[in-house]
Design a protein around this motif. Sequence first.
Motif, mmCIF file in Angstrom:
data_model
loop_
_atom_site.group_PDB
_atom_site.id
_atom_site.type_symbol
_atom_site.label_atom_id
_atom_site.label_comp_id
_atom_site.label_asym_id
_atom_site.label_seq_id
_atom_site.Cartn_x
_atom_site.Cartn_y
_atom_site.Cartn_z
ATOM 1 N N ARG A 244 0.858 -1.179 0.000
ATOM 2 C CA ARG A 244 0.000 0.000 0.000
ATOM 3 C C ARG A 244 0.898 1.234 0.000
ATOM 4 O O ARG A 244 1.920 1.269 0.702
ATOM 5 C CB ARG A 244 -0.890 0.008 1.242
ATOM 6 N N GLU A 246 1.427 5.368 0.554
ATOM 7 C CA GLU A 246 0.976 6.630 1.152
ATOM 8 C C GLU A 246 2.054 7.674 0.869
ATOM 9 O O GLU A 246 3.235 7.444 1.137
ATOM 10 C CB GLU A 246 0.778 6.478 2.656
ATOM 11 N N SER A 248 3.941 11.477 1.145
ATOM 12 C CA SER A 248 4.198 12.462 2.193
ATOM 13 C C SER A 248 5.229 13.472 1.725
ATOM 14 O O SER A 248 6.180 13.123 1.023
ATOM 15 C CB SER A 248 4.733 11.759 3.448
ATOM 16 N N ALA A 258 1.547 10.838 7.840
ATOM 17 C CA ALA A 258 1.293 9.874 6.768
ATOM 18 C C ALA A 258 1.391 8.444 7.282
ATOM 19 O O ALA A 258 0.556 7.589 6.958
ATOM 20 C CB ALA A 258 2.286 10.089 5.628
ATOM 21 N N ARG A 261 -1.662 7.510 9.276
ATOM 22 C CA ARG A 261 -2.792 7.139 8.420
ATOM 23 C C ARG A 261 -2.677 5.692 7.944
ATOM 24 O O ARG A 261 -3.684 4.953 7.916
ATOM 25 C CB ARG A 261 -2.857 8.080 7.210
ATOM 26 N N ILE A 262 -1.478 5.278 7.578
ATOM 27 C CA ILE A 262 -1.277 3.888 7.132
ATOM 28 C C ILE A 262 -1.578 2.911 8.255
ATOM 29 O O ILE A 262 -2.295 1.921 8.078
ATOM 30 C CB ILE A 262 0.184 3.690 6.661
#
Length: 368
Positions: A244, A246, A248, A258, A261-262
Amino acid sequence: MASSRRPGTAAPSRAEPPADGPPSQGGTPAGARPTSRDVARHADVSQATVSLVLGGKWQGRVSPRTAENVRSSARALGYRPNLAARSLRLGRTRTALLVVPALTHDYFARVHTGASRVAAEHDFGVVLYPSPEGTGPAVDPFGSARAALDGVIASSMAPEALAALRDGGQLPLVMLDSDPDAGHSPATVNLDIADGMRQAADHLLELGHRRLAHLAAEIDTWTFGVRARALHEAVAGTAGTVVRTERSPLSVEDALHAATRILEAAGPRPTALVCDDDLLAAGACKAARRLGLRVPEDLSVTGFDDLSLATALEPELTTVRLPAEEVGAEGMRALLAVLDGRTASTPVLPVELVRRGSTARPPHEERP
């Protein structure tokens, strides 16, 4: 140094004008500026050899041992070439501009160190200039004073950001850590970025990680695109692996948010964070601690660059070491070659994964 002049005769005129300075170890009169003739006598070589060595044109004409002897003599005497006269003679200022995305990142400080070391060996100066984010357009720091530069070296920059600095393509440009196929530069010096990311991914896969997250730099440059592609290609052949991504900005604080959030996202939590830069990795480690996760017992983290920050973290960071000083040195050598009308080499420098304490096997219940 003893004079061979007979008493009562006039002293021979010097090629270079005198300047204030300390007495030299070779016997130059106090207050007089050492000359290339003094260096030749000190090194026991001809003035032509001194000119070749200090002009950076000795390769293939003078042995490395003799070249080093000349440079040592110049240093011992405190010899400084008359750059103003040389600039008029050669039509050059012997000044290169090194453009970097940031001055606060110690990777670019090391690039500057390497470039300046080689430049000094050839009586060149290097002006360091930041262009934030590296995507530009960069503001021209010299305005219309184009004669202030002989060429540009750009590290981790988008080529289109350099248009104003290059005077419409008139100034030679050497690109560091950039797309070698873009055709924007007569020479590029690159790191094997793709191999570095493959090394990091293979390390995590060998440990047993299958749920990875990529904390990617939010900067649209070639080098970060290579990292993303290499990561996905490296894990493609391993069944059950999920990545995944993400994005930043390149700062510890932004990376903290960031990574949070993951790690708080719905679904199974990743067991490893692969970060595009050590600053992002530092933010990821802070996020893990704030969420009560242990590194590496609950979460492995890898970085990229091997900044001094990497060993300041606890545990110390597993990261990809980039030879930043050598990048700068090779970039300056390439620019000197272009200025001399020679074909510049376009090396791809190897990188190395440094395994430290921030990576381990995933938690027992997550192992494949």
